[in-house]
Design a protein around this motif. Structure first.
Motif: not given
Ligand code: FES
Ligand SMILES: [Fe+2]
Length: 437
Positions: A154-155, A394-398, A422-431
């Motif tokens: 999730e999510p 590139e927040g998802h990478i962190s 947190h890591v499973n939230v749409n990576p394309l827009e995650m800080p």
């Protein structure tokens, strides 16, 4: 990860770091083991391999999907190889011990020659592996104490359920053998920062209304349709060719004055037209405008650590990554779309992996692959110490690496769950975010 926006290069090739992942990450995560359409009928099975492990995923007479460690309890031979359809279970090729679809031992040849303590009931069955079915796939986890799959992804699970990901079927399935670390491979597909440089054909003039500039609805629609076509041709799917045709049909749509109302009307009409096209064809598709209104129309559903889906209108591309060594990765791409419900589809078979420069790759993955071996080699440069990440893009990478670190320090699951959320939230827009919040 000492500094959240810096990734030390050793994480991508150091054998000791890799050994930690082998020991503390992979045996404790849910892995996408196969698509359910690979095992459509009772007695269909596939072997799922990762690192030095092999798992049998098999469909029972009750249509339930079960998983077992692929190892004979006699002297350790792998019981099956590859995939197929079995009769009533599996027979070990070495001395002929037999196992049922439920993993129970059903025959020991020359039984009386064994001492009783070596044939204790239960002790000679195939060892079960946690297995769950979700999103059109079977998932396995070697950890008996892991929370259920859904909780761990999730999510993304909610987002992809709303989009009816389970109704998608394979249009094609390709694999790449990449001379890079599995994380490096994955990271090439989870941020949008690279798009304009790596994929110049997606720089489409006129697609973005500039404040103050005059807005011409006709040329904006042309640019939008051109973008959809470039995505479709570039990915060999994702924006499905059917959806592009539907968009073509809306080229002359009457639009209200002003950039925002015009764009909104076009998008709403396009969503409705795609929904209607698939429903008329007998496909199972959600109402794309309702999805939009519910805030669940995300361009990416990410399931830590190795699987994600990129939905675009009716269809999607989906990716899975498996390490083959510290600097080698098996990456697979599925092009998924919706077919009329009940239509018989061929059982997808695993592709021969292509090299990353194989001319058969569609243009967009080919462009992404062209960077990867150069990047893996670049990381070894003596003057290079760490990657520096854009906090916003590139927040998802962190977030990904810091989630990984939590696994590598052996935290119990209850302390891993906030990071997974947190890591499973749409990576394309995650800080970059605080994973403990
Ligand atoms: S190893 Fe399987 S029957 Fe002997
Ligand atoms: Fe890309």
């Amino acid at each position: 990860m000492e500094v959240p926006d810096r990734v030390r290069k050793q994480r991508y090739y150091d054998p000791d770091f890799y050994a930690l992942e082998v020991e503390l990450l992979w045996p404790r995560v849910w892995q996408m083991a196969c698509r359910l359409e690979e095992i459509p009928r009772p007695h269909d099975f596939v072997e799922y391999e990762f690192l030095d492990q092999s798992v049998i995923v098999v469909r029972g007479d009750d249509m339930g999907v079960r998983a077992f460690q692929n190892v004979c309890r006699h002297r350790g031979v792998r019981v099956v190889a590859g995939r197929g359809t079995c009769d009533d279970g599996f027979t070990c090729p070495f001395h002929g011990w037999c196992y049922g679809l439920d993993g129970r031992n059903t025959a020991v040849t020359r039984r009386s020659t064994f001492a009783e303590h070596n044939l204790a009931p239960g002790d000679i069955d195939l060892t079960p592996v946690r297995c769950e079915v979700w999103g059109g796939c079977a998932w396995i986890n070697l950890a008996d104490d892991a929370p259920p799959l859904r909780q761990c992804i999730e999510p993304a699970a909610t987002v992809l359920d709303a989009w009816k990901v389970e109704s998608l079927r394979t249009e094609w399935w390709y694999a790449a053998r990449l001379p890079v670390n599995w994380k490096l491979a994955e990271e090439a597909f989870v941020e949008q920062y690279h798009v304009l440089e790596t994929h110049p054909q997606l720089r489409i003039p006129g697609r973005y209304a500039r404040p103050g500039a005059e807005f011409d609805a006709r040329s904006w629609v042309d640019a939008e349709i051109h973008y959809l076509r470039m995505m479709s041709e570039g990915m060999g799917g994702m924006v499905h060719a059917n959806d592009v045709k539907v968009a073509e049909g809306l080229r002359d749509l009457d639009l209200p004055a002003g950039a925002e109302p015009a764009m909104a009307t076009w998008h709403r009409t396009f969503n409705d037209a795609v929904t209607a096209w698939h429903r008329d064809a007998g496909g199972d598709i959600p109402d794309l405008n309702e999805l939009e209104a519910s805030g669940l129309n995300e361009p990416m559903g990410y399931c830590f650590p190795h699987y994600f889906v990129l939905p675009m209108y009716s269809s999607a591309s989906s990716y899975r990554f498996r390490p083959l060594g510290p600097e080698e990765t098996l990456m697979e791409i599925w092009s998924l779309t919706r077919f009329p419900e009940g239509e018989e589809r061929p059982r997808p078979t695993p592709p021969e992996p292509w090299e990353c420069d194989d001319p058969r790759w569609p243009p967009i993955p080919a462009q992404d692959f062209s960077n990867l071996p150069r990047q893996q080699r670049g990381l070894h440069a003596r003057g290079f110490e760490y990657m520096r990440l854009s906090e916003q893009m590139e927040g998802h990478i962190s977030n990904f690496h810091r989630t990984l670190d939590r696994f590598l320090t052996g935290l119990p699951y209850d302390q891993l769950m906030p990071a997974l959320r947190h890591v499973n939230v749409n990576p394309l827009e995650m800080p970059i975010v605080d994973l403990d919040q």
